[in-house]
Design a protein around this motif. Sequence first.
Motif, short mmCIF file in Angstrom:
data_model
loop_
_atom_site.label_atom_id
_atom_site.label_comp_id
_atom_site.label_asym_id
_atom_site.label_seq_id
_atom_site.Cartn_x
_atom_site.Cartn_y
_atom_site.Cartn_z
N ARG A 139 4.05 5.75 -5.44
CA ARG A 139 4.03 5.83 -6.91
C ARG A 139 2.97 6.81 -7.39
N ALA A 140 1.80 6.78 -6.76
CA ALA A 140 0.72 7.71 -7.15
C ALA A 140 1.14 9.15 -6.89
N ALA A 141 1.76 9.41 -5.75
CA ALA A 141 2.21 10.77 -5.43
C ALA A 141 3.31 11.22 -6.38
N ALA A 142 4.23 10.31 -6.70
CA ALA A 142 5.31 10.66 -7.64
C ALA A 142 4.74 10.94 -9.02
N ALA B 71 12.74 6.44 -9.63
CA ALA B 71 13.78 7.23 -8.97
C ALA B 71 13.18 8.09 -7.86
N ALA B 72 12.02 8.69 -8.13
CA ALA B 72 11.37 9.52 -7.11
C ALA B 72 10.92 8.68 -5.92
N VAL B 73 10.40 7.49 -6.18
CA VAL B 73 9.98 6.60 -5.11
C VAL B 73 11.19 6.17 -4.28
N ALA B 74 12.29 5.84 -4.94
CA ALA B 74 13.51 5.42 -4.24
C ALA B 74 14.05 6.55 -3.36
N ARG B 75 14.06 7.78 -3.89
CA ARG B 75 14.51 8.93 -3.09
C ARG B 75 13.62 9.12 -1.87
N GLU C 30 0.83 -1.21 0.00
CA GLU C 30 0.00 0.00 0.00
C GLU C 30 0.87 1.26 0.00
N LEU C 31 1.93 1.25 0.79
CA LEU C 31 2.84 2.39 0.83
C LEU C 31 3.49 2.60 -0.54
N GLU C 32 3.94 1.52 -1.15
CA GLU C 32 4.56 1.62 -2.48
C GLU C 32 3.57 2.18 -3.50
N ARG C 33 2.33 1.72 -3.45
CA ARG C 33 1.30 2.21 -4.38
C ARG C 33 1.05 3.70 -4.16
N ALA D 107 5.49 11.52 -17.19
CA ALA D 107 6.69 11.02 -16.51
C ALA D 107 6.94 9.57 -16.89
N THR D 108 8.20 9.26 -17.08
CA THR D 108 8.56 7.89 -17.42
C THR D 108 8.57 7.02 -16.17
N VAL D 109 8.53 5.72 -16.39
CA VAL D 109 8.57 4.78 -15.28
C VAL D 109 9.88 4.92 -14.51
#
Length: 76
Positions: free
Chosen positions: A17-20, A35-39, A11-14, A28-30
């Motif tokens: 990703r939605a916020a990014a 990269a934004a999620v990893a940061r 759920e956090l990952e989803r 925006a590319t995948v």
Amino acid sequence: MHSRVAQAEGELERRLRAAARQSLGRDATVARIDAAVARTQHGPGRSRDGEETYVRRLVREDTRRLEADQFRRWKT
């Protein structure tokens, strides 16, 4: 059957990703989203600038010298 931890992580990952995707825009590319999620997950990282200062280097060299002298005294 997934544990609650796995469900919460998914759920956090989803949500990340939605916020990014929302902040980067629809085109925006995948890779940019990943990269934004990893940061976001790992933080900005620490700059290594200034880590090795003159004083720290002197202290390290002095410590090595003292340890070497102590080892020589111990061996004799």
